[in-house]
Design an enzyme around this catalytic site. Structure first.
Site, PDB file in Angstrom:
ATOM      1  N   SER A  24     -11.541  -4.431  -9.099  1.00  0.00           N
ATOM      2  CA  SER A  24     -10.285  -3.741  -8.796  1.00  0.00           C
ATOM      3  C   SER A  24     -10.509  -2.232  -8.789  1.00  0.00           C
ATOM      4  CB  SER A  24      -9.200  -4.116  -9.814  1.00  0.00           C
ATOM      5  OG  SER A  24      -9.654  -3.897 -11.129  1.00  0.00           O
ATOM      6  N   ASN A 111      -6.367  -6.458 -21.655  1.00  0.00           N
ATOM      7  CA  ASN A 111      -5.023  -6.936 -21.318  1.00  0.00           C
ATOM      8  C   ASN A 111      -3.940  -5.948 -21.748  1.00  0.00           C
ATOM      9  OD1 ASN A 111      -6.510  -9.084 -20.526  1.00  0.00           O
ATOM     10  ND2 ASN A 111      -5.760 -10.517 -22.079  1.00  0.00           N
ATOM     11  N   HIS A 157      30.415  -2.080  14.596  1.00  0.00           N
ATOM     12  CA  HIS A 157      29.792  -2.893  15.670  1.00  0.00           C
ATOM     13  C   HIS A 157      29.050  -2.012  16.682  1.00  0.00           C
ATOM     14  CE1 HIS A 157      32.555  -6.055  14.226  1.00  0.00           C
ATOM     15  NE2 HIS A 157      33.446  -5.079  14.209  1.00  0.00           N
ATOM     16  N   SER A 278       4.050  11.793  23.544  1.00  0.00           N
ATOM     17  CA  SER A 278       3.458  10.583  24.096  1.00  0.00           C
ATOM     18  C   SER A 278       2.147  10.951  24.784  1.00  0.00           C
ATOM     19  CB  SER A 278       4.429   9.957  25.109  1.00  0.00           C
ATOM     20  OG  SER A 278       3.714   9.192  26.059  1.00  0.00           O
ATOM     21  N   LYS A 284       8.118  13.249  26.775  1.00  0.00           N
ATOM     22  CA  LYS A 284       8.610  12.567  25.578  1.00  0.00           C
ATOM     23  C   LYS A 284       8.509  13.388  24.311  1.00  0.00           C
ATOM     24  CE  LYS A 284       8.828   8.132  25.519  1.00  0.00           C
ATOM     25  NZ  LYS A 284       9.949   7.276  25.214  1.00  0.00           N
ATOM     26  N   GLU A 291      11.226   6.519  12.790  1.00  0.00           N
ATOM     27  CA  GLU A 291      10.851   5.130  13.088  1.00  0.00           C
ATOM     28  C   GLU A 291       9.893   4.574  12.026  1.00  0.00           C
ATOM     29  OE1 GLU A 291       9.851   4.488  17.470  1.00  0.00           O
ATOM     30  OE2 GLU A 291      10.009   6.646  17.326  1.00  0.00           O
ATOM     31  N   TYR A 318      -1.654 -13.368 -20.299  1.00  0.00           N
ATOM     32  CA  TYR A 318      -2.367 -12.692 -19.212  1.00  0.00           C
ATOM     33  C   TYR A 318      -3.113 -13.711 -18.349  1.00  0.00           C
ATOM     34  CZ  TYR A 318      -5.488  -9.790 -16.520  1.00  0.00           C
ATOM     35  OH  TYR A 318      -6.148  -9.199 -15.470  1.00  0.00           O
ATOM     36  N   LYS A 326      -1.184  -4.237  -9.141  1.00  0.00           N
ATOM     37  CA  LYS A 326      -1.352  -2.807  -8.855  1.00  0.00           C
ATOM     38  C   LYS A 326      -1.468  -2.507  -7.364  1.00  0.00           C
ATOM     39  CE  LYS A 326      -4.427  -3.080 -12.066  1.00  0.00           C
ATOM     40  NZ  LYS A 326      -3.812  -4.280 -12.715  1.00  0.00           N
TER      41      LYS A 326
HETATM   42  N1  ARG Z   1      -8.682  -5.193 -14.150  1.00  0.00           N
HETATM   43  C1  ARG Z   1      -7.912  -6.105 -14.945  1.00  0.00           C
HETATM   44  C2  ARG Z   1      -6.455  -6.120 -14.480  1.00  0.00           C
HETATM   45  O1  ARG Z   1      -6.086  -5.259 -13.746  1.00  0.00           O
HETATM   46  C3  ARG Z   1      -7.992  -5.741 -16.378  1.00  0.00           C
HETATM   47  C4  ARG Z   1      -7.727  -6.858 -17.304  1.00  0.00           C
HETATM   48  C5  ARG Z   1      -8.822  -7.828 -17.344  1.00  0.00           C
HETATM   49  N2  ARG Z   1      -8.629  -8.751 -18.400  1.00  0.00           N
HETATM   50  C6  ARG Z   1      -9.325  -9.883 -18.477  1.00  0.00           C
HETATM   51  N3  ARG Z   1      -9.028 -10.655 -19.437  1.00  0.00           N
HETATM   52  N4  ARG Z   1     -10.244 -10.174 -17.609  1.00  0.00           N
HETATM   53  O2  ARG Z   1      -5.659  -6.976 -14.824  1.00  0.00           O
END
Ligand code: ARG
Length: 467
Positions: A24, A111, A157, A278, A284, A291, A318, A326
């Site tokens: 991530s 977590n 309308h 355009s 244009k 938009e 979790y 995210k």
């Molecule tokens: N990158 C993870 C997330 O955004 C962090 C938590 C990972 N926790 C785990 N038990 N693998 O959720």
């Protein structure tokens, strides 16, 4: 540097695709500042309760500060081997300060770490949104004040309905965005607890002080339940709904502007700053920004739906699915920022063309209701009959290529069955607007009360996000 911090119980490395799916860091690097801030608060607390020494803390503090500037200046290389921002910061810390760095993660899990980071990140975004939304509200109010007295057309309308004051029309959007400001504050309220110290899910095996970290990070208090603390994403649902509703308002306003900016309507003209050309048609000048903002409402809705679908049926607590949250959150935060600043910019570069409005009002018999009401008031005719007379007058005028204001006394008699004449100026848009009565109407006096109320709303609500 790229060694996994959890490799102890593994013999082999994960496959490439596992690594690709797991990572991530490609997006959660955006959390680096809040991650370091939360780590500092955690380390300080560990020191204050005697779990780590003050020498440990000083080394950790120094290391984290250095890492922050390394990331800020683009010096840190991100690698999917280290999965996420938390692992990157911790690995680098160990690289920088050695053994002491390995103590930072005591009594903490990723977590609660990712949860606290995301809380802090959302809070910051809400504070910025609040400033941008306030600026937009101020702009709408100042336009309503500046354009006072100008005519606008109210539609139902998408058919011409009645003349209104331009200020009244603008203030209709003011109140929509004002409710969004209140909703932002509601969302802010839902990010007031600190998850830190919940650890994996059940709390830490150390005498940690959750009140202290909560206080240091400017939360009201720690979450009362560690399982809820790591599993909860309700504040994000609140955020998404607030973002979506705000975007529905933006998209409706933009749609109005796109329509009214067309040659056919010509009620508004957009400046060069918010239009684009355009590549093929030299004449244009397209309202692309309006938009695009209109289109982004779909994207923001998609982000909300994605989170809802992700959360549905997730077992406590979790689950790795939650890492995806995210992606949606960061994107919507970006869209909201652009939406608010873009809307403001459009209003900074818009011109209202009253002549076109006046011409259309007359062509569309927009004062037919006024005629019916006049018959009720002055001639004591029941409204249903008056409605029929006014409708026949419109039919007659249309058939004879006339307008209501150019029908002669004789023609009115023909239509109504009795002689009729109207006071001078009866058919002006201004006169029609002045005949509207009551609080919240487009009557100029009611609109000036409304302007005062809008100003009072801003006065009361401007300032920092309410806590
Ligand atoms: N990158 C993870 C997330 O955004 C962090 C938590 C990972 N926790 C785990 N038990 N693998 O959720």
């Amino acid at each position: 540097m790229a060694e996994k911090l959890w490799h102890g119980r593994f013999e082999k490395a994960p496959s490439k695709i596992t690594e690709e799916i797991s990572e991530s860091i490609s997006y959660d690097h955006a959390l680096y500042k809040v991650d370091i801030r939360a780590s500092l608060a955690h380390a300080k607390m560990l020191c204050s309760v005697g779990v780590i020494s003050s020498e440990d803390f000083s080394a950790i503090e120094k290391g984290l500060n250095q890492i922050e500037s390394e990331i800020a200046s683009g010096k840190m290389e991100f690698s999917s081997v280290l999965e996420d921002i938390h692992m990157h910061v911790e690995s680098r810390l160990i690289e920088l300060i050695g053994e002491r760095g390995k103590k930072l993660h005591t009594g903490r899990s990723r977590n609660d770490q990712v949860a606290v980071d995301t809380h802090l990140f959302t809070r910051k975004a809400l504070e910025e949104h609040r400033k941008d939304l306030t600026a937009l509200l101020q702009k709408i109010l100042s336009l309503a004040q500046k354009e006072v007295g100008k005519i606008w057309i109210g539609y139902t309308h998408l058919q011409i309905a009645q003349p209104v004051l331009l200020s009244h029309y603008l203030l209709a959007y003011f109140w929509q965005f004002a409710r969004d400001l209140e909703t932002l504050d509601f969302v802010y309220e839902s990010v007031r607890f600190s998850p830190l110290g919940a650890a994996a899910l059940g709390g830490a095996n150390y005498p940690i002080d959750r009140e202290k970290t909560a206080h240091d990070l400017a939360f009201d208090a720690p979450y009362p339940n560690s399982m809820d603390a790591v599993a909860n994403r309700d504040y994000q649902l609140n955020y998404h709904f607030c973002a979506l509703r705000l975007f529905l308002h933006i998209s409706r306003f933009c749609e109005d502007i796109v329509i009214y900016n067309s040659t056919e309507f010509g009620y508004v003209t957009l400046g060069d700053a918010v239009t684009t050309g355009s590549s093929i048609m030299p004449q244009k000048k397209n309202p692309d920004i309006a938009e695009l903002l209109r289109g982004k409402a779909g994207r923001v809705n998609g982000n909300m739906q994605a989170l809802i679908t992700n959360l549905k049926g997730l077992p406590l607590t979790y689950n790795r699915d939650l890492q995806e949250d995210k992606v949606y959150l960061f994107d919507s935060i970006k869209q909201v920022r652009q939406g608010l600043l873009g809307m403001l910019e459009i209003l900074n570069h818009i011109h209202f063309n009253e002549e076109r409005l006046l011409e259309n009002l007359s062509r569309a018999f927009a004062l037919a209701t006024d005629v019916a009401d006049y018959l009720v008031r002055e001639k004591n005719i029941p409204f249903r009959d008056a409605h029929r007379v006014a409708g026949s007058a419109v039919k007659f005028a249309e058939a004879h290529h006339k307008r209501l204001e150019t029908l002669s006394e004789k023609e009115w008699e023909k239509v109504a069955g009795y002689p009729l004449n109207f006071p001078q100026d009866f058919f002006s848009a201004q006169a029609s607007i002045s005949r509207r009565q009551g609080y919240g109407s487009t009557n100029p006096e009611a609109v000036s009360v409304q302007i005062q109320e809008a100003a009072a709303f801003l006065e009361k609500n401007v300032g920092d996000t309410k806590k």
